[in-house]
Design a protein around this motif. Structure first.
Motif, PDB file in Angstrom:
ATOM      1  N   ARG A 138      -3.718 -14.429   9.018  1.00  0.00           N
ATOM      2  CA  ARG A 138      -3.113 -15.640   8.458  1.00  0.00           C
ATOM      3  C   ARG A 138      -3.212 -16.808   9.428  1.00  0.00           C
ATOM      4  N   GLY A 165       0.215  -5.144   5.186  1.00  0.00           N
ATOM      5  CA  GLY A 165       0.370  -6.242   4.242  1.00  0.00           C
ATOM      6  C   GLY A 165       1.471  -7.218   4.588  1.00  0.00           C
ATOM      7  N   TYR A 225      -0.823  -9.290   7.392  1.00  0.00           N
ATOM      8  CA  TYR A 225      -2.143  -9.770   6.989  1.00  0.00           C
ATOM      9  C   TYR A 225      -2.167  -9.901   5.461  1.00  0.00           C
ATOM     10  N   ASP A 226      -3.147 -10.629   4.962  1.00  0.00           N
ATOM     11  CA  ASP A 226      -3.401 -10.639   3.529  1.00  0.00           C
ATOM     12  C   ASP A 226      -4.338  -9.476   3.219  1.00  0.00           C
ATOM     13  N   VAL A 242      -6.072  -7.381   0.278  1.00  0.00           N
ATOM     14  CA  VAL A 242      -6.392  -7.412  -1.150  1.00  0.00           C
ATOM     15  C   VAL A 242      -7.551  -6.464  -1.427  1.00  0.00           C
TER      16      VAL A 242
END
Length: 286
Positions: free
Chosen positions: A75, A49, A52-53, A55
Motif C-alpha cells: 500500500r 490482507g 497488503y491488498d 486479490v
C-alpha cells in the motif's frame, strides 16, 4: 540420466510450449519436493490482507478444482520504484513459491518501494508438482502468443503496475544458485546482489543448467550471443519467456535459479527471500 533421456528432456523443457495435455509431473528431472501444500499456502498469503491488498488475479480449474493466482500489492502511497515479483510460473519449483510469506513479512512497508507479487502464477501446476499448467503448457514460453490465461495475467500486471524492475523466482537442476539478467540490468548491481546471497549463506553455481561456466560464479548476464539465440527461438518457435518480455519493454529483469535437487528447504527458500529483500534495498537507495 542417459543421453537420449537428456535430449528428450531438453526438447520438452526448451523447445516445446505444450509438452503434454495435462499437468504432468516430469518425475525424471530429479525435483525434490519441499512441502508445498496449496490450501495452506493460499491461507498464509491471504492472512496478509490486513497489511497488503490481496486479490485474485484469476482462478484456474483442473478436474473440478479451482485454485487462485493471487496478486499481493503493498500500500505504498507514492512509490519511487515498483518491483514486480513473478512466483511459481513453473509449479514444480517450490522454493520460489514457499518464500513468499517470509518476503511479505519482512518487506519494509514503510519504505518508498512499491511491491506486487503474483503467486503462484501456475496454481494448478503447483498443486500437481508440475512445470506445466492444466493443459500441459509451459507458461514461461507464452509471452508472444498468449495462449494461456496465466501469461495474460502476467501481461496485465505489467500493464497495470508498470514495474521498474521484475524479479522471477525459479529453480533448476544445477547444483547451486545463479542469476539470469537481461540487458537492462546493471552488472554492478548484479554483483552486489550476488554478494548479498553469499553473505546469507547461499552457494553460487559455477555452471548453469546447460553446463556453461559462469564468470563470476552465480551470474549469467545477457550477451549479444544469448540475445541472438533468443531472437531465433522467438522467430522460429514463437516462444518467449518473462525475461525477454521484460527486456523488449526496456525493463530490467532478474531470474533467480536455485537448485531443485537440494533437500535443504531452508537454504532453497532463503536464496529467494534474501535476493528479493536485497533488491528492494537497492531500489530504495536509487
Amino acid at each position: 540420466m542417459p543421453v537420449i533421456d537428456r535430449l528428450r528432456a531438453f526438447v520438452r523443457l526448451h523447445l516445446k510450449q505444450r509438452a503434454y495435455d495435462h499437468p504432468a509431473p516430469d518425475e525424471d528431472l530429479g525435483v525434490v519436493p519441499i512441502g508445498y501444500e496449496p490450501d495452506a499456502f493460499e491461507g498464509a498469503v491471504r492472512s496478509f490482507g490486513d497489511r497488503y491488498d490481496v486479490v485474485e488475479a484469476a482462478r484456474m480449474t483442473y478436474r473440478g478444482t479451482s485454485r487462485p493466482i493471487l496478486s499481493v500489492s503493498s500500500r505504498t502511497p507514492s512509490p519511487t520504484k515498483r518491483l514486480l515479483v513473478v512466483s511459481g510460473i513453473h509449479g514444480n519449483e517450490q522454493a520460489g513459491i514457499l518464500c513468499i510469506p517470509e518476503i511479505l513479512e519482512r518487506f519494509d512497508r514503510s519504505g518508498p518501494v512499491g511491491l506486487r507479487v503474483l503467486t503462484p502464477v501456475n496454481p494448478i501446476g503447483a498443486a500437481e508438482l508440475s512445470r506445466f499448467n492444466a493443459d500441459g503448457y509451459d507458461i514461461n514460453r507464452d509471452f508472444l502468443q498468449y495462449r494461456t490465461e496465466e501469461a495474460r495475467v502476467v501481461r496485465r500486471a505489467f500493464d497495470e503496475f508498470r514495474p521498474d524492475f521484475v524479479l522471477s523466482l525459479h529453480e533448476g537442476p544445477q547444483d547451486a544458485a545463479f542469476l539470469f539478467t537481461n540487458q537492462h540490468v546493471d552488472l554492478t548491481l548484479a554483483r552486489r546482489l550476488l554478494a548479498a546471497l553469499e553473505a546469507g549463506g547461499t552457494t553460487l553455481a559455477t555452471k548453469d543448467y546447460f553446463g556453461l561456466r559462469l564468470r563470476p560464479a552465480g551470474l549469467s548476464a545477457s550477451s549479444p550471443v544469448q540475445r541472438g539465440i533468443l531472437r531465433l527461438w522467438e522467430a522460429t518457435l514463437k516462444m518467449q519467456a518473462v525475461n525477454a518480455y521484460a527486456a523488449a519493454r526496456g525493463i530490467p529483469e532478474i531470474t533467480l535459479e536455485s537448485s531443485w535437487r537440494s533437500h535443504d528447504r531452508p537454504a532453497r527458500v532463503r536464496a529467494h527471500v534474501d535476493l528479493t529483500l536485497a533488491l528492494v534495498d537497492e531500489l530504495r537507495r536509487r
